[in-house]
Enzyme design. Structure first.
Site, PDB file in Angstrom:
ATOM      1  N   ASP A 120     -33.334 -27.008  23.988  1.00  0.00           N
ATOM      2  CA  ASP A 120     -33.787 -25.735  23.297  1.00  0.00           C
ATOM      3  C   ASP A 120     -34.845 -26.481  22.421  1.00  0.00           C
ATOM      4  OD1 ASP A 120     -32.747 -26.738  20.961  1.00  0.00           O
ATOM      5  OD2 ASP A 120     -31.534 -25.165  20.847  1.00  0.00           O
TER       6      ASP A 120
ATOM      7  N   GLN B 105     -40.045 -12.770  24.413  1.00  0.00           N
ATOM      8  CA  GLN B 105     -39.517 -11.992  23.495  1.00  0.00           C
ATOM      9  C   GLN B 105     -40.093 -10.472  23.333  1.00  0.00           C
ATOM     10  OE1 GLN B 105     -37.459 -13.071  21.280  1.00  0.00           O
ATOM     11  NE2 GLN B 105     -37.524 -15.331  21.227  1.00  0.00           N
TER      12      GLN B 105
ATOM     13  N   GLY C 220     -34.299 -14.067  22.510  1.00  0.00           N
ATOM     14  CA  GLY C 220     -33.946 -12.756  21.753  1.00  0.00           C
ATOM     15  C   GLY C 220     -32.812 -11.879  21.722  1.00  0.00           C
TER      16      GLY C 220
ATOM     17  N   ASP D 242     -26.497 -20.716  28.964  1.00  0.00           N
ATOM     18  CA  ASP D 242     -25.776 -21.388  27.947  1.00  0.00           C
ATOM     19  C   ASP D 242     -25.187 -20.642  26.884  1.00  0.00           C
ATOM     20  OD1 ASP D 242     -27.203 -22.062  25.102  1.00  0.00           O
ATOM     21  OD2 ASP D 242     -28.460 -21.022  26.467  1.00  0.00           O
TER      22      ASP D 242
END
Length: 377
Positions: free
Chosen positions: A92, A194, A221, A271
């Site tokens: 990430d 997003q 998000g 994940d």
């Protein structure tokens, strides 16, 4: 990195594909165990390969930046060598951790300045520095630096945040063009959609992200406190817009039922810390429902933890009574066995989902299984 879409379910939007990286090929849909600081907590790399049968794992840019630090990481030859993992790795960007430090950070056009949670020292994460760290880590898939707005967010803030994420993405794309991988293998950039819970913002963000023409795309998000129905709605909205020929990664999701529902909406990659974190607290996922192994009802239950043939070997080797005992006496083996069980459960679930997509039985299988997965035993 290449992605081959092999089949789409006729009754849903579920997909089966094949994602190829320099460190191996990944069969999708796929779940990625979270290895925050160079380890999937409590699990040996050999167990990840042989028992969990993980195809790809996730590393955390923020935490690895702080410890062991990039000087050590570079000297080791990157995370693959440092942790002795020869499979694919995704990192990430550190954006979510910066988001979680709301009281310790300041966001500007340049990036996010934050005080780290260990010693309070101040650092700046920018699109360029985040990707520079991910170059040092050497992940096969790297994430664009974004701002993850909280839920709920006013629309004015969500839109401002989305445009900032888009401007940061343009800088990420440029940085990847201007820099090179450090360890001799390719790195693929995934932008992040997003827009909070606003459908029109999500559409705009998906269109902008798709136009960047990167190897894959992520939906961010979500799983930040919104109702489950909103998660499912937004996941479908995004999958309907994002390119069909590229993998779609839903970040930070979720429960076994969440995975199946979002697979049915077109998501390829997931994940989440839930299977390993909840395992350490005694929560075990099974095809019949959720077990709290610390409950007294399991004290004299000498049936195995899981008799499913695709489950972890340790789950078929030990009884519920034994694992219950390990938790009662605070023996470290208890959380270890529970973690192996849960991670293998997640991997077996997405593996069977793939098989069902390919043979045309996914929709009926999901409809029957989801209510069971959410039952508390």
């Amino acid at each position: 990195m290449t992605f081959k879409l092999q089949h789409t379910d006729t009754a849903t939007d579920a997909r089966a594909g094949e994602l190829t990286t320099d460190h191996g090929t990944i069969q999708t849909p796929i779940f990625m165990p979270v290895g925050t600081i160079g380890t999937v907590k409590g699990v040996h790399q050999r167990e990840l390969r042989e028992q969990v049968q993980a195809q790809i794992i996730l590393g955390n840019t923020y935490h690895l930046f702080l410890r062991p630090g990039m000087e050590t990481m570079s000297a080791a030859g990157g995370l693959h060598r440092f942790m002795n993992w020869d499979g694919p790795i995704l990192t990430d960007s550190g954006g979510y951790q910066v988001f979680s430090l709301a009281h310790r950070r300041k966001i500007t056009e340049e990036g996010a300045t934050f005080a780290n949670h260990i010693d309070g020292s101040k650092h700046l994460f920018s699109p360029e520095s985040s990707l520079g760290i991910q170059r040092d880590i050497g992940a096969d898939i790297v994430m664009a630096f974004d701002e993850c707005p909280p839920y709920p967010s006013e629309k004015v803030y969500a839109e401002k945040s989305m445009h900032l994420t888009h401007r940061w993405l343009e800088r990420c794309v440029q940085f990847m063009r201007d820099s090179a991988p450090k360890y001799g293998h390719d790195q693929a950039l995934f932008p992040i959609v997003q827009g909070s819970s606003y459908d029109d913002l999500r559409r705009k963000s998906c269109e902008f992200i798709a136009a960047q023409d990167q190897p894959g795309n992520a939906i961010g998000g979500l799983s930040v406190g919104e109702p489950i129905a909103d998660m499912y709605r937004i996941a479908k909205l995004c999958c309907d817009i994002l390119p069909k020929a590229k993998p779609r990664y839903l970040m930070g999701v979720g429960t076994p039922a969440n995975l199946l529902e979002c697979i049915s909406r077109g998501v390829d990659m997931f994940d989440c810390v839930l299977p390993s974190r909840n395992a350490r607290h005694g929560m075990l996922y099974t095809r019949r429902g959720i077990i709290n192994i610390k409950n007294a009802r399991w004290r004299n239950d000498f049936s195995v933890v899981d008799d499913h043939p695709a489950g972890a070997p340790t789950s078929r080797a030990h009884t519920k009574a034994y694992v219950h005992h390990l938790f009662r006496v605070n023996e470290l083996l208890g959380p270890q066995l529970a973690t192996l069980h849960n991670l293998r459960f997640y991997l077996a679930l997405v593996e069977e989902a793939r098989e069902r997509i390919l043979d045309g039985s996914f929709a009926a299988w999901k409809a029957e299984l989801v209510p069971l997965l959410e039952t508390k035993l």
